[in-house]
Write a protein that holds these residues in place. Structure first.
Motif, PDB file in Angstrom:
ATOM      1  N   ASN A 215       0.813  -1.224   0.000  1.00  0.00           N
ATOM      2  CA  ASN A 215       0.000   0.000   0.000  1.00  0.00           C
ATOM      3  C   ASN A 215       0.851   1.282   0.000  1.00  0.00           C
ATOM      4  O   ASN A 215       0.356   2.366  -0.269  1.00  0.00           O
ATOM      5  CB  ASN A 215      -0.939   0.010   1.198  1.00  0.00           C
ATOM      6  CG  ASN A 215      -0.204   0.032   2.532  1.00  0.00           C
ATOM      7  OD1 ASN A 215       0.716  -0.751   2.752  1.00  0.00           O
ATOM      8  ND2 ASN A 215      -0.607   0.929   3.423  1.00  0.00           N
ATOM      9  N   LYS A 216       2.156   1.141   0.271  1.00  0.00           N
ATOM     10  CA  LYS A 216       3.035   2.320   0.291  1.00  0.00           C
ATOM     11  C   LYS A 216       3.937   2.422  -0.930  1.00  0.00           C
ATOM     12  O   LYS A 216       4.736   3.350  -1.025  1.00  0.00           O
ATOM     13  CB  LYS A 216       3.891   2.305   1.554  1.00  0.00           C
ATOM     14  CG  LYS A 216       3.097   2.502   2.837  1.00  0.00           C
ATOM     15  CD  LYS A 216       4.029   2.641   4.037  1.00  0.00           C
ATOM     16  CE  LYS A 216       3.219   2.913   5.320  1.00  0.00           C
ATOM     17  NZ  LYS A 216       4.096   3.083   6.501  1.00  0.00           N
ATOM     18  N   ARG A 219       3.857   5.741  -3.065  1.00  0.00           N
ATOM     19  CA  ARG A 219       4.479   6.869  -2.368  1.00  0.00           C
ATOM     20  C   ARG A 219       6.008   6.701  -2.315  1.00  0.00           C
ATOM     21  O   ARG A 219       6.768   7.673  -2.467  1.00  0.00           O
ATOM     22  CB  ARG A 219       3.911   6.982  -0.958  1.00  0.00           C
ATOM     23  CG  ARG A 219       4.480   8.149  -0.149  1.00  0.00           C
ATOM     24  CD  ARG A 219       4.184   9.480  -0.829  1.00  0.00           C
ATOM     25  NE  ARG A 219       4.736  10.597  -0.095  1.00  0.00           N
ATOM     26  CZ  ARG A 219       4.106  11.224   0.901  1.00  0.00           C
ATOM     27  NH1 ARG A 219       2.890  10.815   1.273  1.00  0.00           N
ATOM     28  NH2 ARG A 219       4.661  12.250   1.499  1.00  0.00           N
TER      29      ARG A 219
END
Length: 281
Positions: A215-216, A219
């Motif tokens: 999920n990161k 980023r």
């Protein structure tokens, strides 16, 4: 010697450097070296303690032979300055008197102007231990002093000569910010080259499970690209960096997505065998 090139034009001009009763041959040699660094060539000695010539001075001069070989010796300061029209005396002490006191940059500019007009000029430097006497300073036209720590103002004689020699050299430059050489001009990398670099390093890092948790990942990639795009790389720099990544990534990747098999320990008993397998041997 680094920085020495006998094929280039040797600058040798400017005011005479006059050392009053210098004590150590090594200091005289370092003075000669400082002079040669910044284009000064005329060294005058007043009663050097250990005589002249000096093997120690020759050694310390680090091949500033043209200064050492042309050095002249005088028995008195009056004789040493007799043929000069304008002389500065260097001192770190406040002197009672009527002489103008100049900063090195101002003094160098004045010397340059007088030198160009054909006047004989010189700079007096005193003894290593206690400098110039008031009587010796009186023989100079003006005083030059350095902006030093007031609680620790004593300079080695070679340091003092170096500072004045540096200011002399700068006084002859049209632009004080000019440097003797510039960096090699290189073509900036194109966005296509930069993106190719991003893809390469992200692929190599992804294969080693750098980007986690899932999920990161977006980023993390954004942050990585922001860091790598900040310097404004040139084409040769991108080539170097891609070569580094290629070298690190040259060996076969052991496991998909960088995941080690259960029970594997880095540097464990099977590590050497794994390395041999990576090379296909």
């Amino acid at each position: 010697m680094a920085g020495t090139n006998s094929e280039r034009t040797l600058v040798a001009e400017g005011p005479a450097i006059i050392l009053v009763e210098p004590q150590l041959g090594e200091n005289i040699g370092m003075v000669a070296r400082a002079m040669a660094n910044f284009g000064l060539a005329e060294l005058r000695l007043v009663n050097p303690r250990d005589g002249w010539p000096s093997e120690k001075a020759q050694a310390a001069a680090a091949k500033a032979d043209h200064v050492i070989e042309a050095t002249t010796v005088f028995s008195s300061l009056e004789e040493a300055v007799a043929d000069l029209n304008f002389v500065f005396a260097t001192t770190a002490r406040n002197r009672d008197g009527f002489k103008e006191v100049r900063a090195p940059v101002t003094a160098a500019a004045m010397l340059r102007q007088r030198f160009v007009s054909g006047e004989g000029t010189g700079i007096l430097f005193g003894r290593e231990r206690w400098g110039l006497t008031n009587e010796e300073v009186a023989l100079a036209d003006e005083i030059v002093t350095f902006p030093v720590n007031p609680a620790f103002a004593s300079l080695n004689i070679a340091q003092a000569v170096l500072l004045m020699s540096y200011e002399w050299m700068k006084s002859g430059m049209e632009d004080g910010a000019t440097t003797p050489f510039q960096k090699v001009e290189q073509k900036p990398a194109s966005k296509q080259q930069l993106i190719g670099f991003f893809d390469q390093i992200e692929d190599a890092l992804g294969a080693r499970n750098y980007f986690h948790p899932p999920n990161k990942v977006p980023r993390m990639i954004d942050n990585l690209r922001s860091v790598l795009s900040r310097p404004g790389f040139t084409e040769p720099e991108i080539s170097v960096l891609r070569g580094v990544i290629s070298s690190l990534d040259r060996f076969q990747r052991r496991w998909p997505e960088g995941k080690a098999p259960a029970g594997w320990t880095a540097g464990g008993p099977n590590a050497e065998a794994d390395d041999r397998n990576d090379d296909g041997k």
